[in-house]
Scaffold this motif. Structure first.
Motif, short mmCIF file in Angstrom:
data_model
loop_
_atom_site.label_atom_id
_atom_site.label_comp_id
_atom_site.label_asym_id
_atom_site.label_seq_id
_atom_site.Cartn_x
_atom_site.Cartn_y
_atom_site.Cartn_z
N ASP A 28 -45.41 23.28 66.21
CA ASP A 28 -46.08 23.59 67.46
C ASP A 28 -46.69 24.98 67.34
O ASP A 28 -46.04 25.91 66.86
N ARG A 29 -47.92 25.13 67.77
CA ARG A 29 -48.62 26.41 67.64
C ARG A 29 -47.90 27.53 68.36
O ARG A 29 -47.85 28.66 67.90
N ARG A 30 -47.29 27.23 69.49
CA ARG A 30 -46.59 28.27 70.25
C ARG A 30 -45.42 28.84 69.46
O ARG A 30 -45.18 30.05 69.50
N ALA A 31 -44.71 27.99 68.72
CA ALA A 31 -43.59 28.47 67.91
C ALA A 31 -44.10 29.38 66.80
O ALA A 31 -43.47 30.41 66.50
N VAL A 32 -45.22 29.03 66.20
CA VAL A 32 -45.79 29.87 65.14
C VAL A 32 -46.29 31.18 65.74
O VAL A 32 -46.12 32.25 65.15
N ALA A 33 -46.87 31.13 66.92
CA ALA A 33 -47.35 32.35 67.58
C ALA A 33 -46.17 33.28 67.89
O ALA A 33 -46.30 34.51 67.73
N GLU A 34 -45.04 32.72 68.30
CA GLU A 34 -43.85 33.54 68.56
C GLU A 34 -43.38 34.21 67.27
O GLU A 34 -43.05 35.40 67.27
N ARG A 35 -43.37 33.46 66.18
CA ARG A 35 -42.97 34.03 64.89
C ARG A 35 -43.95 35.12 64.46
O ARG A 35 -43.54 36.16 63.92
N LEU A 36 -45.22 34.91 64.69
CA LEU A 36 -46.23 35.90 64.33
C LEU A 36 -45.98 37.20 65.08
O LEU A 36 -46.03 38.28 64.49
N GLU A 37 -45.65 37.10 66.36
CA GLU A 37 -45.36 38.30 67.15
C GLU A 37 -44.06 38.96 66.72
O GLU A 37 -43.95 40.18 66.74
N GLU A 38 -43.07 38.16 66.33
CA GLU A 38 -41.81 38.73 65.84
C GLU A 38 -42.03 39.50 64.54
O GLU A 38 -41.45 40.57 64.34
N LEU A 39 -42.87 38.96 63.66
CA LEU A 39 -43.15 39.61 62.38
C LEU A 39 -44.07 40.82 62.54
O LEU A 39 -44.10 41.70 61.68
N ASN A 40 -44.86 40.83 63.61
CA ASN A 40 -45.86 41.87 63.84
C ASN A 40 -45.77 42.33 65.30
O ASN A 40 -46.70 42.12 66.08
N PRO A 41 -44.68 42.98 65.71
CA PRO A 41 -44.50 43.33 67.12
C PRO A 41 -45.60 44.25 67.66
O PRO A 41 -45.87 44.24 68.86
N TRP A 42 -46.27 44.97 66.79
CA TRP A 42 -47.31 45.89 67.22
C TRP A 42 -48.54 45.15 67.77
O TRP A 42 -49.34 45.75 68.47
N VAL A 43 -48.69 43.83 67.52
CA VAL A 43 -49.87 43.13 68.03
C VAL A 43 -49.80 42.97 69.55
O VAL A 43 -50.82 42.70 70.18
N PRO B 110 -60.60 46.50 59.48
CA PRO B 110 -59.62 46.32 58.39
C PRO B 110 -58.40 47.22 58.55
O PRO B 110 -57.28 46.79 58.26
N ALA B 111 -58.57 48.43 59.03
CA ALA B 111 -57.43 49.35 59.17
C ALA B 111 -56.41 48.83 60.18
O ALA B 111 -55.23 49.10 60.07
N SER B 112 -56.88 48.06 61.17
CA SER B 112 -55.96 47.61 62.21
C SER B 112 -55.11 46.41 61.77
O SER B 112 -54.20 46.01 62.47
N ILE B 113 -55.39 45.86 60.58
CA ILE B 113 -54.59 44.73 60.11
C ILE B 113 -53.69 45.10 58.93
O ILE B 113 -53.00 44.24 58.39
N GLU B 114 -53.69 46.38 58.56
CA GLU B 114 -52.80 46.81 57.49
C GLU B 114 -51.36 46.51 57.87
O GLU B 114 -50.93 46.79 58.98
N GLY B 115 -50.63 45.92 56.97
CA GLY B 115 -49.24 45.59 57.21
C GLY B 115 -49.03 44.31 58.00
O GLY B 115 -47.90 43.96 58.33
N PHE B 116 -50.10 43.61 58.32
CA PHE B 116 -49.98 42.36 59.07
C PHE B 116 -49.25 41.33 58.21
O PHE B 116 -49.60 41.10 57.06
N VAL B 117 -48.22 40.70 58.77
CA VAL B 117 -47.42 39.71 58.06
C VAL B 117 -47.78 38.33 58.59
O VAL B 117 -47.68 38.07 59.79
N ILE B 118 -48.21 37.46 57.70
CA ILE B 118 -48.58 36.10 58.07
C ILE B 118 -47.36 35.20 57.95
O ILE B 118 -46.72 35.17 56.90
N PRO B 119 -47.02 34.46 59.01
CA PRO B 119 -45.87 33.56 58.92
C PRO B 119 -46.14 32.46 57.88
O PRO B 119 -47.27 32.04 57.67
N VAL B 120 -45.07 32.01 57.24
CA VAL B 120 -45.16 30.92 56.27
C VAL B 120 -44.30 29.76 56.77
O VAL B 120 -43.53 29.90 57.71
#
Length: 179
Positions: free
Chosen positions: A41-56, A72-82
């Motif tokens: 479910d997209r919502r579950a992946v979106a929650e994981r994305l926010e957990e991995l990248n709380p600054w978003v 580009p500078a604003s995405i440094e350190g961005f973690v993509i869920p797998v």
């Protein structure tokens, strides 16, 4: 009505209560693992994305260019869920430009068209080939074709009737006439 074949990826027809809907380009409501095929479910992946990248969650931490793209500078350190099952890459369950519509989904769309007494095409320029391929199937099957769109479409020459107008007023008027 036998069903709806839609290019929309937003679940519009399902939210409206339609029951036999083929979302030919997929849906943004699900995310697919490109390695193992697991669907999330997209919502579950979106929650994981926010957990991995709380600054978003903080709008001031994301710098946007004038066109709305992030810098580009604003995405440094961005973690993509797998994928939580295999670690594979995830993508929305949509057909992007240059990708093919899955064969089973196209066959489902064909079955809706083949069961139809007529095909009503509404609110699309038919700029992508998947829509044209569906109309071509109807044309070969001798199924009458009605097109409703503000602008001309790639299939107007094949249509039995073309109505130049917006889908809301035209379809509401047709519904009133049929009631």
């Amino acid at each position: 009505m036998h069903g709806i074949v839609t290019q929309n990826v937003d679940g519009l027809h399902l939210r409206a209560g339609s029951t036999r809907v083929v979302e030919i380009h997929g849906t943004m409501h699900r995310v697919l693992c490109l390695h193992c095929g697991q669907v999330f479910d997209r919502r579950a992946v979106a929650e994981r994305l926010e957990e991995l990248n709380p600054w978003v969650r903080s709008p001031e931490s994301i710098k946007l260019n004038p066109d709305g793209d992030v810098t580009p500078a604003s995405i440094e350190g961005f973690v993509i869920p797998v994928c939580t099952l295999c670690g594979g890459m995830l993508k929305p369950e949509v057909v992007f430009f240059g990708e093919f519509v899955p064969a089973a989904r196209f066959r489902a769309a064909e079955s809706v068209v083949n069961a139809a007494d007529a095909l009503l095409v509404a609110g699309t320029s038919l700029a992508v080939n998947s829509g044209i391929r569906i109309i071509e199937r109807a044309r070969r099957g001798g199924i009458p074709l009605v097109i409703v769109n503000h602008e001309p479409t790639r299939a107007d020459a094949w249509a039995d009737t073309v109505i130049a107008g917006g889908t809301s007023p035209v379809l509401s008027g047709l519904a009133d006439l049929l009631a």
